[in-house]
Design an enzyme around this catalytic site. Sequence first.
Site, mmCIF file in Angstrom:
data_model
loop_
_atom_site.group_PDB
_atom_site.id
_atom_site.type_symbol
_atom_site.label_atom_id
_atom_site.label_comp_id
_atom_site.label_asym_id
_atom_site.label_seq_id
_atom_site.Cartn_x
_atom_site.Cartn_y
_atom_site.Cartn_z
ATOM 1 N N PRO A 1 0.819 -1.222 0.000
ATOM 2 C CA PRO A 1 0.000 0.000 0.000
ATOM 3 C C PRO A 1 0.839 1.253 0.000
ATOM 4 C CG PRO A 1 -0.673 -1.501 1.764
ATOM 5 C CD PRO A 1 0.578 -2.061 1.174
ATOM 6 N N THR A 2 0.342 2.286 -0.659
ATOM 7 C CA THR A 2 1.008 3.590 -0.695
ATOM 8 C C THR A 2 1.126 4.149 0.725
ATOM 9 O OG1 THR A 2 0.043 4.006 -2.836
ATOM 10 C CG2 THR A 2 0.906 5.914 -1.667
ATOM 11 N N GLY A 3 2.295 4.667 1.040
ATOM 12 C CA GLY A 3 2.480 5.279 2.357
ATOM 13 C C GLY A 3 2.754 4.265 3.432
ATOM 14 N N CYS A 4 2.985 3.019 3.036
ATOM 15 C CA CYS A 4 3.233 1.950 3.999
ATOM 16 C C CYS A 4 4.742 1.710 4.021
ATOM 17 C CB CYS A 4 2.512 0.697 3.530
ATOM 18 S SG CYS A 4 2.506 -0.611 4.731
ATOM 19 N N VAL A 5 5.365 1.872 5.209
ATOM 20 C CA VAL A 5 6.818 1.751 5.263
ATOM 21 C C VAL A 5 7.240 0.291 5.451
ATOM 22 C CG1 VAL A 5 8.878 2.827 6.177
ATOM 23 C CG2 VAL A 5 6.679 3.934 6.482
#
Lengths: 110, 100, 141
Positions: free
Chosen positions: A106-110
């Site tokens: 997912p986008t923004g998932c580190v």
Amino acid sequence: MAYEVEGKTIEHDEEGYITNISEWTEPLAGIIAKDEGIDMTDEHWEVVNFLRDYYNEYQIAPAVRVLVKAIKKKFGAEKGNNKYLYELFPYGPAKQACKIAGLPKPTGCV
Amino acid sequence: MLNLVNKSPFERLAMESCLRVAPKGSAIVFLEDGVYAVTKGTAAAAKIQAAAEGSAIYVLGPDLDARGVDRERVMDGVTEIDYGGFVDLVVEHGTPQSWL
Amino acid sequence: MSEEVVFDTEGVRKNFMFLNRKAPYGTIYALEILEMILISAAFEQNTTVAFMDDGVYQIKKGQNTKALGMKNFSPMYGVVEMEKEDAEEDEDVEMVWRIVVEQESMEARGLSPEDLVLDVEVLPAAEFGALMAQQDVILGG
């Protein structure tokens, strides 16, 4: 790096996310889940299938807060909360369930 | 609100878009290739003139110099500023909107 | 005699505008701004997603990038609409989301609201500009 499933080789990246999402199959999901230490139950499948539907519609994997809200809308508050989802996917519902669902991180998932 | 236009009006729509939406009382700085917009006798002149009635129009001097634009070619009603004046405008108006 | 320092960040809510002015596939602006919107939604700020100039083309219906080998990201704007609906439904949070299109840009491109994948407010240039002037932060081009 690749998964071997039913005689087929399916490439994945260094974190285990498959490279070509169209190669996903249910048996593959089982293998990825095993690698993650997860025994797939109906509750796990509910989330994984939800993620695949979500991705089909929006072409993006949801961030965890979006996932929680969306699950809550569809299945109610007893499932749409962090505790329930983290119990199913201890290393992060968005991250781990997306991997099993064959979706990108997912986008923004580190 | 402080607006920056750094593209020639003959190549891009940046100036046009800025002038269309910027409310009266805005500050608009033309810099880099944007400085051509405030020279006399161009196809953009009428729009600059109309904007100058409601808003403050500035041009960055060093960018005029670099492009060989003589001061008598700069339209009336346009205020020339240097880098110091530019900083003052940012201090006065806050973060600018760059019309890239 | 030490006083406890309290950083009160609860309830800090600013007005953010994401200004889209570039067409979707020729440059990376559109996708970058969209990702920025989706990530920053977590911070629960007042958010205006705005389209003007060629940015209006980002939300044109019927995009198909298969032959290009690029991702068609227009369905991702559906998440923006979902965030807006969530903001409206959530009674605990006083937060406003708006999706606006500048009328002149839309009309200059022969488009009308029916051509767009999002349910938008169409604002004439003057209102669009007034809304820009109300923002604390404008991100984008």
